[in-house]
Design an enzyme around this catalytic site. Structure first.
Site, short mmCIF file in Angstrom:
data_model
loop_
_atom_site.label_atom_id
_atom_site.label_comp_id
_atom_site.label_asym_id
_atom_site.label_seq_id
_atom_site.Cartn_x
_atom_site.Cartn_y
_atom_site.Cartn_z
N GLU A 103 0.88 -1.32 0.14
CA GLU A 103 -0.01 -0.11 0.00
C GLU A 103 0.79 1.28 0.03
O GLU A 103 2.02 1.29 0.74
CB GLU A 103 -0.83 0.08 1.36
CG GLU A 103 -1.68 1.15 1.57
CD GLU A 103 -2.85 1.40 0.61
OE1 GLU A 103 -2.47 1.15 -0.71
OE2 GLU A 103 -3.92 1.92 1.19
N ASP A 107 -2.66 6.46 6.37
CA ASP A 107 -3.26 7.68 6.89
C ASP A 107 -3.98 7.51 8.09
O ASP A 107 -3.32 7.16 9.23
CB ASP A 107 -3.59 8.42 5.94
CG ASP A 107 -3.97 9.95 6.14
OD1 ASP A 107 -3.23 10.43 7.09
OD2 ASP A 107 -4.84 10.64 5.75
N PHE A 156 0.78 16.63 3.64
CA PHE A 156 0.23 15.98 2.62
C PHE A 156 1.49 16.12 1.49
O PHE A 156 1.98 16.91 0.97
CB PHE A 156 -0.98 16.87 1.83
CG PHE A 156 -1.94 15.94 1.10
CD1 PHE A 156 -2.73 15.10 1.36
CD2 PHE A 156 -1.47 15.91 -0.30
CE1 PHE A 156 -3.47 14.24 0.53
CE2 PHE A 156 -2.19 15.20 -1.22
CZ PHE A 156 -3.21 14.20 -0.68
N VAL A 157 1.52 14.64 1.07
CA VAL A 157 2.64 14.32 0.25
C VAL A 157 2.16 13.83 -1.22
O VAL A 157 1.34 13.31 -1.23
CB VAL A 157 3.71 13.50 0.92
CG1 VAL A 157 4.50 14.20 2.21
CG2 VAL A 157 3.09 12.04 1.16
N ASP A 163 -0.60 10.79 -5.33
CA ASP A 163 -1.28 11.78 -5.98
C ASP A 163 -2.02 13.14 -5.21
O ASP A 163 -2.19 12.81 -4.06
CB ASP A 163 -2.35 11.39 -7.03
CG ASP A 163 -3.59 11.04 -6.18
OD1 ASP A 163 -3.65 10.37 -5.36
OD2 ASP A 163 -4.70 11.76 -6.47
N ARG A 169 1.60 11.86 -9.61
CA ARG A 169 2.21 10.49 -9.24
C ARG A 169 3.48 10.01 -9.77
O ARG A 169 4.19 9.09 -9.08
CB ARG A 169 1.01 9.57 -9.59
CG ARG A 169 -0.23 9.53 -9.28
CD ARG A 169 -1.21 8.38 -9.52
NE ARG A 169 -2.52 8.38 -9.08
CZ ARG A 169 -3.11 8.32 -8.14
NH1 ARG A 169 -2.35 7.67 -7.11
NH2 ARG A 169 -4.34 8.32 -7.86
P1 IMP Z 1 -6.68 6.55 4.90
O1 IMP Z 1 -7.89 5.38 4.61
O2 IMP Z 1 -7.06 7.46 5.85
O3 IMP Z 1 -5.66 5.42 5.55
O4 IMP Z 1 -6.27 6.98 3.42
C1 IMP Z 1 -5.39 6.14 2.73
C2 IMP Z 1 -5.37 6.74 1.35
O5 IMP Z 1 -5.60 8.26 1.35
C3 IMP Z 1 -4.15 6.57 0.59
O6 IMP Z 1 -4.20 5.14 0.04
C4 IMP Z 1 -4.03 7.63 -0.34
O7 IMP Z 1 -4.73 7.32 -1.47
C5 IMP Z 1 -4.77 8.77 0.26
N1 IMP Z 1 -3.59 9.70 1.13
C6 IMP Z 1 -3.54 9.79 2.38
N2 IMP Z 1 -2.52 10.58 2.57
C7 IMP Z 1 -2.04 11.19 1.74
C8 IMP Z 1 -1.11 12.15 1.37
O8 IMP Z 1 -0.32 12.71 2.02
N3 IMP Z 1 -0.85 12.22 -0.11
C9 IMP Z 1 -1.51 11.40 -1.19
N4 IMP Z 1 -2.45 10.69 -0.73
C10 IMP Z 1 -2.75 10.25 0.41
MG MG Z 2 -5.11 8.99 -3.60
#
Ligand code: IMP
Ligand code: MG
Length: 180
Positions: A103, A107, A156-157, A163, A169
Site C-alpha cells: 500500500e 493515513d 500532504f505528500v 497523487d 504520481r
Molecule cells: P486512509 O484510509 O486515511 O488511511 O487513506 C489512505 C489513502 O488516502 C491512501 O491510499 C492515499 O490514496 C490517500 N492519502 C492519504 N494521505 C495522503 C497524502 O499525504 N498524499 C496523497 N494521498 C494520501
Molecule cells: Mg489517492
C-alpha cells in the site's frame, strides 16, 4: 494550471530518489529471506502502489506472483470512512499463498483496515502489510504496517505513486505539496 504553476506547487522534497532506492533494496532482501521456499503473492493496491511496486519488484529475487486490487474508498468530508468497494479484484486463490499487501500510505488506516479484513476472510497462508509511507499521527483505525518503509509527519505528500487530484504520481521522489 500551467506547467510553471504545476511545478511551483511542489514545496519541499521529503524523501529523495536515492533514499527510496536504498530502502527498496532493503525491503527486497527482507522479502527474499522471509519468503524463500513459500508460495508468495504480492498484492498491490492501485493506483498508489504502482510506482513503488514496480521498483520493489525488481529487488526481489525469489519466485513470486503479483496481483492488483483497486479499492474505492468512501469519504466522509476529508477523511475516508472505512467503507470500500473493490472495483478490481485479485485473480489468485488467496488461500494458496502467503500474501503481502503493498500500500502507498497509511493515513487514518480506514482504507487498509477494510482491505485487510476482506483479504483475511479469504484465509491466506499468512498476511503482512508493507507500506511505502506511514503517517501514524493521523491513525484512527486499529491497524499498522508490518513493514513501513518511511514514517512521515502529518503533511500532504505526493510523488512516487501518490497523487494530489490525480497529478504528481510520476515524480521520482516524495515531496510535500501546497494544497491551498
Ligand atoms: P486512509 O484510509 O486515511 O488511511 O487513506 C489512505 C489513502 O488516502 C491512501 O491510499 C492515499 O490514496 C490517500 N492519502 C492519504 N494521505 C495522503 C497524502 O499525504 N498524499 C496523497 N494521498 C494520501
Ligand atoms: Mg489517492
Amino acid at each position: 494550471m500551467n506547467v510553471e504553476e504545476y511545478r511551483g506547487h511542489i514545496k519541499e522534497v521529503l524523501i529523495t530518489q536515492k533514499e527510496i532506492a536504498e530502502k527498496m533494496a532493503e525491503v527486497g532482501r527482507y522479502i527474499d529471506e522471509k519468503y524463500l521456499g513459500k508460495p508468495l503473492l504480492i498484492a498491490g493496491i492501485l493506483k498508489g502502489s504502482f510506482v513503488f511496486l514496480a521498483d520493489l519488484a525488481k529487488t526481489v529475487t525469489i519466485p513470486c506472483e503479483f496481483g492488483f486490487m483497486v479499492a474505492q474508498s468512501y469519504y466522509g468530508g476529508t477523511e475516508t470512512t472505512g467503507e470500500v468497494r473493490i472495483t478490481l479484484d485479485l485473480q489468485q486463490d488467496i488461500s494458496r499463498y502467503h500474501v503481502i499487501i503493498a500500500e502507498d500510505i497509511i493515513d487514518t488506516g480506514n482504507t487498509l483496515k477494510a482491505i485487510t479484513d476482506i483479504i483475511r476472510a479469504r484465509n491466506p497462508l499468512s498476511l503482512e502489510i508493507i507500506a511505502l509511507l506511514d503517517k501514524p499521527e493521523r491513525r484512527t483505525a486499529d491497524i499498522d504496517a508490518d513493514y513501513a518503509m518511511f514514517t512521515i509527519p502529518d503533511k500532504f505528500v505526493v510523488g512516487y505513486g501518490l497523487d494530489y487530484g490525480e497529478y504528481y504520481r510520476n515524480l521520482p521522489y516524495i515531496a510535500e505539496i501546497k494544497t491551498e
